[in-house]
Design a protein around this motif. Structure first.
Motif, mmCIF file in Angstrom:
data_model
loop_
_atom_site.group_PDB
_atom_site.id
_atom_site.type_symbol
_atom_site.label_atom_id
_atom_site.label_comp_id
_atom_site.label_asym_id
_atom_site.label_seq_id
_atom_site.Cartn_x
_atom_site.Cartn_y
_atom_site.Cartn_z
ATOM 1 N N VAL A 136 48.929 72.665 19.799
ATOM 2 C CA VAL A 136 49.656 72.083 20.933
ATOM 3 C C VAL A 136 49.633 70.553 20.833
ATOM 4 O O VAL A 136 50.671 69.889 20.943
ATOM 5 N N THR A 137 48.458 69.985 20.579
ATOM 6 C CA THR A 137 48.362 68.524 20.466
ATOM 7 C C THR A 137 49.103 68.033 19.222
ATOM 8 O O THR A 137 49.799 67.019 19.255
ATOM 9 N N GLN A 138 48.972 68.777 18.127
ATOM 10 C CA GLN A 138 49.656 68.369 16.891
ATOM 11 C C GLN A 138 51.172 68.307 17.097
ATOM 12 O O GLN A 138 51.853 67.422 16.594
ATOM 13 N N TYR A 139 51.678 69.254 17.885
ATOM 14 C CA TYR A 139 53.122 69.344 18.138
ATOM 15 C C TYR A 139 53.663 68.101 18.848
ATOM 16 O O TYR A 139 54.797 67.680 18.590
ATOM 17 N N GLN A 140 52.857 67.496 19.714
ATOM 18 C CA GLN A 140 53.354 66.379 20.534
ATOM 19 C C GLN A 140 53.950 65.260 19.673
ATOM 20 O O GLN A 140 54.950 64.663 20.016
ATOM 21 N N GLU A 141 53.330 65.014 18.516
ATOM 22 C CA GLU A 141 53.757 63.909 17.654
ATOM 23 C C GLU A 141 55.146 64.143 17.038
ATOM 24 O O GLU A 141 55.866 63.192 16.724
ATOM 25 N N ILE A 142 55.513 65.408 16.865
ATOM 26 C CA ILE A 142 56.773 65.707 16.167
ATOM 27 C C ILE A 142 57.776 66.420 17.072
ATOM 28 O O ILE A 142 58.845 66.839 16.613
ATOM 29 N N LYS A 143 57.434 66.515 18.356
ATOM 30 C CA LYS A 143 58.214 67.320 19.299
ATOM 31 C C LYS A 143 59.716 66.975 19.291
ATOM 32 O O LYS A 143 60.565 67.872 19.176
ATOM 33 N N ASP A 144 60.047 65.691 19.390
ATOM 34 C CA ASP A 144 61.457 65.304 19.480
ATOM 35 C C ASP A 144 62.228 65.730 18.236
ATOM 36 O O ASP A 144 63.340 66.238 18.315
ATOM 37 N N LYS A 145 61.601 65.519 17.073
ATOM 38 C CA LYS A 145 62.263 65.893 15.810
ATOM 39 C C LYS A 145 62.487 67.406 15.744
ATOM 40 O O LYS A 145 63.524 67.866 15.276
ATOM 41 N N VAL A 146 61.494 68.157 16.198
ATOM 42 C CA VAL A 146 61.597 69.619 16.124
ATOM 43 C C VAL A 146 62.719 70.111 17.029
ATOM 44 O O VAL A 146 63.569 70.915 16.610
ATOM 45 N N ILE A 147 62.751 69.604 18.246
ATOM 46 C CA ILE A 147 63.770 70.071 19.194
ATOM 47 C C ILE A 147 65.167 69.721 18.682
ATOM 48 O O ILE A 147 66.088 70.541 18.745
ATOM 49 N N GLU A 148 65.298 68.533 18.124
ATOM 50 C CA GLU A 148 66.599 68.120 17.596
ATOM 51 C C GLU A 148 67.032 69.029 16.425
ATOM 52 O O GLU A 148 68.178 69.498 16.375
ATOM 53 N N ALA A 149 66.097 69.298 15.539
ATOM 54 C CA ALA A 149 66.427 70.126 14.364
ATOM 55 C C ALA A 149 66.780 71.552 14.775
ATOM 56 O O ALA A 149 67.733 72.145 14.254
ATOM 57 N N LEU A 150 66.036 72.098 15.723
ATOM 58 C CA LEU A 150 66.302 73.471 16.152
ATOM 59 C C LEU A 150 67.634 73.547 16.890
ATOM 60 O O LEU A 150 68.403 74.504 16.717
ATOM 61 N N SER A 151 67.919 72.528 17.665
ATOM 62 C CA SER A 151 69.172 72.503 18.416
ATOM 63 C C SER A 151 70.372 72.464 17.460
ATOM 64 O O SER A 151 71.390 73.130 17.678
ATOM 65 N N GLU A 152 70.212 71.733 16.365
ATOM 66 C CA GLU A 152 71.277 71.662 15.364
ATOM 67 C C GLU A 152 71.545 73.045 14.742
ATOM 68 O O GLU A 152 72.694 73.445 14.565
ATOM 69 N N ILE A 153 70.454 73.760 14.456
ATOM 70 C CA ILE A 153 70.616 75.103 13.867
ATOM 71 C C ILE A 153 71.290 76.047 14.865
ATOM 72 O O ILE A 153 72.166 76.835 14.502
ATOM 73 N N MET A 154 70.922 75.916 16.133
ATOM 74 C CA MET A 154 71.564 76.743 17.160
ATOM 75 C C MET A 154 73.062 76.439 17.210
ATOM 76 O O MET A 154 73.887 77.345 17.297
ATOM 77 N N ASP A 155 73.406 75.158 17.132
ATOM 78 C CA ASP A 155 74.823 74.776 17.181
ATOM 79 C C ASP A 155 75.591 75.351 15.991
ATOM 80 O O ASP A 155 76.741 75.750 16.116
#
Ligand SMILES: *Cc1c(COP(=O)(O)O)cnc(C)c1O
Length: 379
Positions: free
Chosen positions: A10-29
Protein backbone atom coordinates in the motif's frame (compact mmCIF):
# COMPACT_ATOMS: atom_id res chain seq x y z
CA UNK A 1 4.97 4.35 13.95
CA UNK A 2 3.28 2.96 10.82
CA UNK A 3 1.66 -0.45 11.22
CA UNK A 4 4.22 -3.17 10.47
CA UNK A 5 3.29 -5.38 7.52
CA UNK A 6 4.98 -8.51 6.26
CA UNK A 7 4.89 -6.81 2.83
CA UNK A 8 3.73 -3.19 2.55
CA UNK A 9 2.41 -2.78 -0.97
CA UNK A 10 0.00 0.00 0.00
CA UNK A 11 2.77 2.45 0.93
CA UNK A 12 4.88 1.42 -2.07
CA UNK A 13 1.93 2.14 -4.36
CA UNK A 14 1.63 5.78 -3.22
CA UNK A 15 4.84 6.75 -5.03
CA UNK A 16 3.64 5.46 -8.42
CA UNK A 17 -0.12 5.87 -8.01
CA UNK A 18 -0.63 8.62 -10.62
CA UNK A 19 1.37 6.76 -13.26
CA UNK A 20 -0.51 3.53 -12.61
CA UNK A 21 -3.94 5.11 -12.83
CA UNK A 22 -3.02 6.91 -16.03
CA UNK A 23 -1.63 3.75 -17.65
CA UNK A 24 -4.63 1.64 -16.67
CA UNK A 25 -7.04 4.28 -17.87
CA UNK A 26 -5.31 4.30 -21.26
CA UNK A 27 -5.73 0.53 -21.57
CA UNK A 28 -9.40 0.83 -20.66
CA UNK A 29 -9.84 3.47 -23.36
CA UNK A 30 -8.17 1.22 -25.93
CA UNK A 31 -9.85 -1.98 -24.65
CA UNK A 32 -6.66 -3.81 -25.58
CA UNK A 33 -6.60 -6.21 -22.67
CA UNK A 34 -4.82 -9.27 -24.06
CA UNK A 35 -1.61 -9.16 -26.10
CA UNK A 36 -1.69 -5.37 -26.22
CA UNK A 37 1.43 -3.51 -27.37
CA UNK A 38 2.36 -2.79 -23.75
CA UNK A 39 3.15 -6.51 -23.22
CA UNK A 40 5.77 -6.27 -25.96
CA UNK A 41 7.20 -3.09 -24.44
CA UNK A 42 7.56 -4.74 -21.06
CA UNK A 43 9.17 -7.80 -22.66
CA UNK A 44 11.82 -5.61 -24.32
CA UNK A 45 12.43 -3.57 -21.18
CA UNK A 46 12.93 -6.66 -19.03
CA UNK A 47 15.25 -8.18 -21.67
CA UNK A 48 17.36 -5.02 -21.53
CA UNK A 49 17.43 -5.09 -17.75
CA UNK A 50 18.55 -8.73 -17.56
CA UNK A 51 21.06 -8.43 -20.39
CA UNK A 52 23.11 -11.40 -21.65
CA UNK A 53 20.90 -11.54 -24.79
CA UNK A 54 18.04 -12.94 -22.78
CA UNK A 55 14.65 -13.40 -24.39
CA UNK A 56 11.52 -12.97 -22.29
CA UNK A 57 8.36 -14.96 -22.92
CA UNK A 58 5.62 -13.51 -20.72
CA UNK A 59 2.95 -15.80 -19.25
CA UNK A 60 0.20 -15.85 -16.65
CA UNK A 61 2.16 -16.72 -13.49
CA UNK A 62 5.38 -18.22 -12.20
CA UNK A 63 3.97 -21.72 -11.82
CA UNK A 64 2.95 -21.77 -15.49
CA UNK A 65 6.38 -20.44 -16.41
CA UNK A 66 8.02 -23.52 -14.87
CA UNK A 67 5.45 -25.85 -16.44
CA UNK A 68 5.79 -24.37 -19.92
CA UNK A 69 9.58 -24.43 -19.59
CA UNK A 70 9.47 -28.18 -18.92
CA UNK A 71 7.02 -28.72 -21.79
CA UNK A 72 9.20 -26.63 -24.10
CA UNK A 73 12.25 -28.72 -23.29
CA UNK A 74 10.31 -31.80 -24.33
CA UNK A 75 10.30 -33.57 -20.95
CA UNK A 76 8.13 -36.67 -21.09
CA UNK A 77 6.17 -38.61 -18.44
CA UNK A 78 8.55 -40.75 -16.42
CA UNK A 79 11.50 -38.40 -16.87
CA UNK A 80 13.16 -37.40 -13.63
CA UNK A 81 13.72 -33.84 -12.49
CA UNK A 82 16.04 -32.91 -9.64
CA UNK A 83 14.93 -30.14 -7.30
CA UNK A 84 15.57 -29.09 -3.69
CA UNK A 85 13.41 -30.53 -0.90
CA UNK A 86 13.19 -27.14 0.79
CA UNK A 87 11.28 -24.74 -1.47
CA UNK A 88 7.84 -23.52 -2.42
CA UNK A 89 5.51 -26.26 -3.61
CA UNK A 90 4.96 -24.86 -7.13
CA UNK A 91 8.20 -26.39 -8.40
CA UNK A 92 7.24 -29.93 -7.39
CA UNK A 93 3.62 -29.37 -8.37
CA UNK A 94 4.31 -28.82 -12.05
CA UNK A 95 6.78 -31.72 -12.12
CA UNK A 96 4.02 -33.98 -10.82
CA UNK A 97 1.35 -32.45 -13.10
CA UNK A 98 3.39 -33.31 -16.18
CA UNK A 99 3.83 -36.89 -15.00
CA UNK A 100 7.51 -36.34 -14.32
CA UNK A 101 9.21 -37.70 -11.25
CA UNK A 102 10.69 -35.27 -8.72
CA UNK A 103 14.02 -36.33 -7.24
CA UNK A 104 14.66 -34.26 -4.17
CA UNK A 105 18.03 -33.12 -2.91
CA UNK A 106 18.79 -31.65 0.50
CA UNK A 107 19.82 -28.01 0.84
CA UNK A 108 22.86 -26.25 2.24
CA UNK A 109 22.06 -25.16 5.79
CA UNK A 110 23.61 -21.73 5.36
CA UNK A 111 22.20 -20.66 2.00
CA UNK A 112 18.96 -22.73 2.08
CA UNK A 113 19.70 -23.55 -1.58
CA UNK A 114 20.23 -26.92 -3.26
CA UNK A 115 23.38 -28.69 -2.05
CA UNK A 116 25.05 -29.32 -5.39
CA UNK A 117 27.43 -31.88 -3.89
CA UNK A 118 24.46 -34.23 -3.48
CA UNK A 119 23.18 -33.98 -7.06
CA UNK A 120 25.46 -36.33 -8.98
CA UNK A 121 24.85 -39.40 -6.85
CA UNK A 122 21.10 -39.49 -7.65
CA UNK A 123 21.32 -39.01 -11.42
CA UNK A 124 19.98 -42.00 -13.38
CA UNK A 125 19.56 -42.57 -17.13
CA UNK A 126 16.01 -41.18 -16.75
CA UNK A 127 17.13 -37.88 -15.23
CA UNK A 128 16.57 -35.02 -17.65
CA UNK A 129 16.72 -31.75 -15.74
CA UNK A 130 17.77 -29.89 -12.60
CA UNK A 131 15.66 -27.07 -11.20
CA UNK A 132 17.73 -24.98 -8.81
CA UNK A 133 15.62 -22.50 -6.86
CA UNK A 134 17.20 -19.17 -5.90
CA UNK A 135 15.47 -19.21 -2.55
CA UNK A 136 14.70 -16.05 -0.59
CA UNK A 137 16.61 -13.89 -3.08
CA UNK A 138 20.07 -15.45 -3.27
CA UNK A 139 21.33 -17.48 -6.22
CA UNK A 140 21.96 -21.19 -5.91
CA UNK A 141 25.57 -22.06 -6.72
CA UNK A 142 25.05 -22.15 -10.49
CA UNK A 143 28.57 -22.74 -11.78
CA UNK A 144 29.04 -26.26 -10.34
CA UNK A 145 25.39 -27.04 -11.14
CA UNK A 146 25.96 -26.11 -14.81
CA UNK A 147 29.09 -28.28 -14.88
CA UNK A 148 27.20 -31.30 -13.54
CA UNK A 149 24.39 -30.65 -16.03
CA UNK A 150 26.80 -30.45 -18.93
CA UNK A 151 28.59 -33.61 -17.93
CA UNK A 152 25.33 -35.59 -17.70
CA UNK A 153 23.47 -33.83 -20.56
CA UNK A 154 20.78 -32.38 -18.33
CA UNK A 155 18.76 -29.21 -18.77
CA UNK A 156 18.90 -26.56 -16.07
CA UNK A 157 15.70 -24.66 -15.34
CA UNK A 158 16.23 -21.79 -12.90
CA UNK A 159 13.38 -20.95 -10.56
CA UNK A 160 14.02 -17.24 -10.23
CA UNK A 161 10.61 -16.33 -8.75
CA UNK A 162 12.23 -15.02 -5.56
CA UNK A 163 15.41 -13.58 -6.98
CA UNK A 164 14.74 -11.40 -10.02
CA UNK A 165 17.57 -8.85 -10.17
CA UNK A 166 20.03 -10.97 -8.17
CA UNK A 167 23.49 -11.39 -9.64
CA UNK A 168 25.67 -14.50 -9.79
CA UNK A 169 29.46 -14.18 -9.99
CA UNK A 170 31.50 -16.90 -11.69
CA UNK A 171 34.92 -18.02 -10.51
CA UNK A 172 36.57 -16.00 -13.33
CA UNK A 173 34.93 -12.80 -12.07
CA UNK A 174 32.26 -12.43 -14.76
CA UNK A 175 28.69 -12.18 -13.63
CA UNK A 176 25.18 -12.84 -14.90
CA UNK A 177 21.76 -11.89 -13.66
CA UNK A 178 19.81 -14.76 -12.11
CA UNK A 179 17.64 -16.42 -14.74
CA UNK A 180 20.15 -15.97 -17.56
CA UNK A 181 22.54 -18.79 -16.61
CA UNK A 182 20.58 -22.02 -17.13
CA UNK A 183 18.85 -23.17 -20.33
CA UNK A 184 15.61 -21.53 -19.29
CA UNK A 185 14.16 -19.87 -16.21
CA UNK A 186 10.74 -19.22 -14.78
CA UNK A 187 9.87 -16.15 -12.77
CA UNK A 188 6.81 -14.71 -11.06
CA UNK A 189 5.34 -11.23 -10.78
CA UNK A 190 3.01 -12.18 -7.92
CA UNK A 191 2.37 -8.94 -5.98
CA UNK A 192 4.73 -9.73 -3.09
CA UNK A 193 7.68 -10.77 -5.27
CA UNK A 194 10.56 -8.35 -5.76
CA UNK A 195 9.05 -7.15 -9.05
CA UNK A 196 5.34 -7.63 -8.47
CA UNK A 197 2.27 -6.68 -10.47
CA UNK A 198 -1.24 -6.22 -9.08
CA UNK A 199 -2.53 -9.69 -9.82
CA UNK A 200 -0.89 -12.77 -11.28
CA UNK A 201 1.90 -12.59 -13.82
CA UNK A 202 5.01 -14.49 -14.84
CA UNK A 203 7.64 -14.99 -17.50
CA UNK A 204 10.14 -17.40 -18.91
CA UNK A 205 13.70 -16.32 -19.63
CA UNK A 206 16.02 -18.01 -22.11
CA UNK A 207 18.90 -17.15 -24.37
CA UNK A 208 17.88 -19.88 -26.85
CA UNK A 209 15.95 -18.31 -29.74
CA UNK A 210 14.36 -21.56 -30.94
CA UNK A 211 13.29 -22.47 -27.44
CA UNK A 212 11.77 -19.01 -27.01
CA UNK A 213 9.62 -19.57 -30.10
CA UNK A 214 8.44 -22.93 -28.77
CA UNK A 215 7.71 -21.46 -25.34
CA UNK A 216 5.61 -18.64 -26.74
CA UNK A 217 3.69 -21.11 -28.90
CA UNK A 218 2.97 -23.36 -25.92
CA UNK A 219 1.84 -20.38 -23.82
CA UNK A 220 -0.65 -19.53 -26.56
CA UNK A 221 -2.47 -22.86 -27.14
CA UNK A 222 0.38 -24.28 -29.20
CA UNK A 223 -0.65 -22.03 -32.05
CA UNK A 224 1.71 -21.61 -34.99
CA UNK A 225 -0.63 -19.15 -36.64
CA UNK A 226 -4.20 -18.27 -35.78
CA UNK A 227 -6.23 -21.50 -35.39
CA UNK A 228 -3.36 -23.75 -36.52
CA UNK A 229 -2.10 -25.89 -33.64
CA UNK A 230 1.05 -27.97 -34.15
CA UNK A 231 1.68 -28.80 -30.53
CA UNK A 232 -0.43 -29.06 -27.40
CA UNK A 233 -0.20 -25.87 -25.41
CA UNK A 234 -1.89 -24.03 -22.60
CA UNK A 235 -3.59 -20.66 -22.18
CA UNK A 236 -1.10 -18.62 -20.20
CA UNK A 237 -0.80 -14.92 -20.98
CA UNK A 238 0.35 -11.80 -19.19
CA UNK A 239 -2.50 -9.32 -19.59
CA UNK A 240 -1.99 -5.73 -20.68
CA UNK A 241 -2.88 -4.17 -17.33
CA UNK A 242 -0.31 -6.23 -15.47
CA UNK A 243 2.28 -5.51 -18.16
CA UNK A 244 1.57 -1.77 -17.82
CA UNK A 245 2.07 -1.93 -14.04
CA UNK A 246 5.28 -3.93 -14.43
CA UNK A 247 6.56 -1.42 -16.96
CA UNK A 248 6.07 1.34 -14.41
CA UNK A 249 7.72 -0.65 -11.62
CA UNK A 250 10.68 -2.07 -13.59
CA UNK A 251 12.73 1.17 -13.51
CA UNK A 252 12.47 1.05 -9.70
CA UNK A 253 13.66 -2.55 -9.34
CA UNK A 254 17.25 -1.74 -8.37
CA UNK A 255 16.08 0.92 -5.94
CA UNK A 256 13.61 -1.58 -4.44
CA UNK A 257 16.43 -4.11 -4.10
CA UNK A 258 18.67 -1.54 -2.40
CA UNK A 259 15.91 -0.73 0.08
CA UNK A 260 15.54 -4.42 0.93
CA UNK A 261 19.31 -4.81 1.29
CA UNK A 262 19.46 -1.78 3.56
CA UNK A 263 16.72 -3.18 5.79
CA UNK A 264 18.55 -6.54 5.86
CA UNK A 265 21.86 -4.94 6.85
CA UNK A 266 20.14 -3.06 9.63
CA UNK A 267 18.55 -6.28 10.92
CA UNK A 268 22.00 -7.94 10.74
CA UNK A 269 23.49 -5.12 12.76
CA UNK A 270 20.76 -5.23 15.41
CA UNK A 271 21.08 -9.03 15.79
CA UNK A 272 24.87 -9.08 15.72
CA UNK A 273 25.47 -10.23 19.28
CA UNK A 274 22.46 -12.51 19.66
CA UNK A 275 23.68 -16.08 19.71
CA UNK A 276 20.23 -17.68 19.52
CA UNK A 277 19.71 -16.62 15.94
CA UNK A 278 21.65 -17.07 12.74
CA UNK A 279 21.13 -14.20 10.32
CA UNK A 280 21.03 -14.81 6.54
CA UNK A 281 24.33 -16.03 5.11
CA UNK A 282 25.88 -14.11 2.22
CA UNK A 283 27.41 -16.43 -0.35
CA UNK A 284 30.59 -15.27 -2.09
CA UNK A 285 29.16 -16.08 -5.54
CA UNK A 286 25.87 -14.21 -5.30
CA UNK A 287 24.47 -11.00 -3.98
CA UNK A 288 21.22 -11.21 -2.02
CA UNK A 289 18.07 -9.35 -3.07
CA UNK A 290 16.19 -10.33 0.09
CA UNK A 291 12.84 -11.52 -1.10
CA UNK A 292 12.78 -12.79 2.48
CA UNK A 293 14.90 -12.06 5.54
CA UNK A 294 15.00 -15.47 7.18
CA UNK A 295 16.42 -16.28 10.59
CA UNK A 296 17.46 -19.73 11.77
CA UNK A 297 16.78 -20.16 15.48
CA UNK A 298 19.04 -22.13 17.80
CA UNK A 299 17.73 -23.23 21.19
CA UNK A 300 14.63 -21.03 21.13
CA UNK A 301 11.19 -22.06 19.95
CA UNK A 302 10.40 -20.78 16.48
CA UNK A 303 6.65 -21.05 16.99
CA UNK A 304 7.02 -19.43 20.42
CA UNK A 305 8.82 -16.48 18.87
CA UNK A 306 6.27 -16.22 16.07
CA UNK A 307 3.37 -16.19 18.58
CA UNK A 308 5.11 -13.67 20.78
CA UNK A 309 5.75 -11.33 17.84
CA UNK A 310 2.11 -11.68 16.77
CA UNK A 311 1.04 -10.64 20.29
CA UNK A 312 2.87 -7.32 19.81
CA UNK A 313 1.50 -6.89 16.26
CA UNK A 314 4.64 -7.93 14.42
CA UNK A 315 3.86 -10.34 11.58
CA UNK A 316 6.33 -13.11 10.75
CA UNK A 317 6.07 -16.23 8.62
CA UNK A 318 7.49 -19.68 8.24
CA UNK A 319 8.66 -20.39 4.72
CA UNK A 320 8.33 -23.40 4.60
CA UNK A 321 6.96 -25.54 7.43
CA UNK A 322 6.94 -28.86 5.52
CA UNK A 323 9.72 -29.92 3.13
CA UNK A 324 8.49 -31.25 -0.20
CA UNK A 325 9.49 -34.88 0.38
CA UNK A 326 7.08 -34.98 3.32
CA UNK A 327 4.17 -33.36 1.44
CA UNK A 328 1.57 -36.00 0.65
CA UNK A 329 1.02 -34.73 -2.89
CA UNK A 330 4.65 -34.89 -4.04
CA UNK A 331 6.01 -37.86 -2.17
CA UNK A 332 6.06 -40.12 -5.19
CA UNK A 333 9.22 -42.00 -4.24
CA UNK A 334 8.38 -43.23 -0.74
CA UNK A 335 10.58 -40.62 0.89
CA UNK A 336 10.67 -40.72 4.67
CA UNK A 337 11.45 -38.35 7.48
CA UNK A 338 15.18 -38.35 8.14
CA UNK A 339 16.23 -38.51 4.49
CA UNK A 340 16.84 -34.77 4.09
CA UNK A 341 17.91 -33.69 7.56
CA UNK A 342 18.83 -30.09 6.70
CA UNK A 343 15.50 -29.39 5.00
CA UNK A 344 13.66 -31.02 7.88
CA UNK A 345 15.56 -29.05 10.48
CA UNK A 346 15.07 -25.74 8.63
CA UNK A 347 11.33 -26.41 8.39
CA UNK A 348 11.29 -26.42 12.21
CA UNK A 349 13.70 -23.57 12.90
CA UNK A 350 13.36 -20.81 10.28
CA UNK A 351 11.33 -17.65 10.65
CA UNK A 352 11.04 -14.84 8.13
CA UNK A 353 10.67 -11.31 9.47
CA UNK A 354 8.87 -8.43 7.72
CA UNK A 355 10.82 -7.54 4.57
CA UNK A 356 9.78 -5.00 1.98
CA UNK A 357 10.73 -1.68 0.45
CA UNK A 358 9.03 0.56 3.00
CA UNK A 359 10.54 -0.53 6.33
CA UNK A 360 12.04 2.35 8.32
CA UNK A 361 14.58 2.25 11.14
CA UNK A 362 11.94 2.78 13.79
CA UNK A 363 10.03 -0.30 12.61
CA UNK A 364 13.18 -2.39 12.21
CA UNK A 365 14.37 -1.46 15.70
CA UNK A 366 10.94 -2.26 17.16
CA UNK A 367 10.93 -5.69 15.47
CA UNK A 368 14.52 -6.49 16.49
CA UNK A 369 13.95 -5.34 20.09
CA UNK A 370 11.09 -7.79 20.45
CA UNK A 371 13.00 -10.67 18.84
CA UNK A 372 15.92 -10.01 21.21
CA UNK A 373 13.60 -9.72 24.20
CA UNK A 374 11.99 -13.09 23.44
CA UNK A 375 15.30 -14.82 22.82
CA UNK A 376 16.78 -13.56 26.05
CA UNK A 377 13.75 -14.65 28.08
CA UNK A 378 13.46 -18.01 26.46
CA UNK A 379 16.90 -19.29 27.41
C1 LIG B 1 6.08 -17.62 -6.11
C2 LIG B 1 6.88 -18.77 -6.50
C3 LIG B 1 6.52 -19.59 -7.58
C4 LIG B 1 5.22 -19.48 -8.30
O1 LIG B 1 4.85 -18.25 -8.77
P1 LIG B 1 3.30 -17.89 -8.98
O2 LIG B 1 3.34 -16.66 -9.82
O3 LIG B 1 2.72 -17.67 -7.64
O4 LIG B 1 2.66 -19.03 -9.70
C5 LIG B 1 7.39 -20.61 -7.95
N1 LIG B 1 8.53 -20.84 -7.28
C6 LIG B 1 8.89 -20.10 -6.22
C7 LIG B 1 10.18 -20.40 -5.53
C8 LIG B 1 8.08 -19.05 -5.78
O5 LIG B 1 8.45 -18.33 -4.72
Amino acid sequence: MRKIEMVDLVTQYQEIKDKVIEALSEIMDQASFINGPIVGTFKTNLENYLGNQSIIVPCANGTDALQIAMMGLGLRPGDEVITPAFTYAATAEVIALLGLKPLFVDVDERTFNIDYTQIEQIITPKTKAIIPVHLFGQCANMEPIMEIAQKHHLFVIEDVAQALGAQYTFANGTYNKAGTIGHVAGTSFFPSKNLGCYGDGGAMITTDKDLAVTLSKIANHGQTSLYYHDIVGVNSRLDSMQAAILNIKLPYIDRYIEKRQKAASYYDYLFESLEQIITPYRASYSNHVFHQYTLTLQGVSRDGLRDYLASVNIPSKTYYPVPLHLQKAYNLNGYERGMFPVSESLADTVLSLPMHTELDEEQLTFIADHVIKYCNQAI
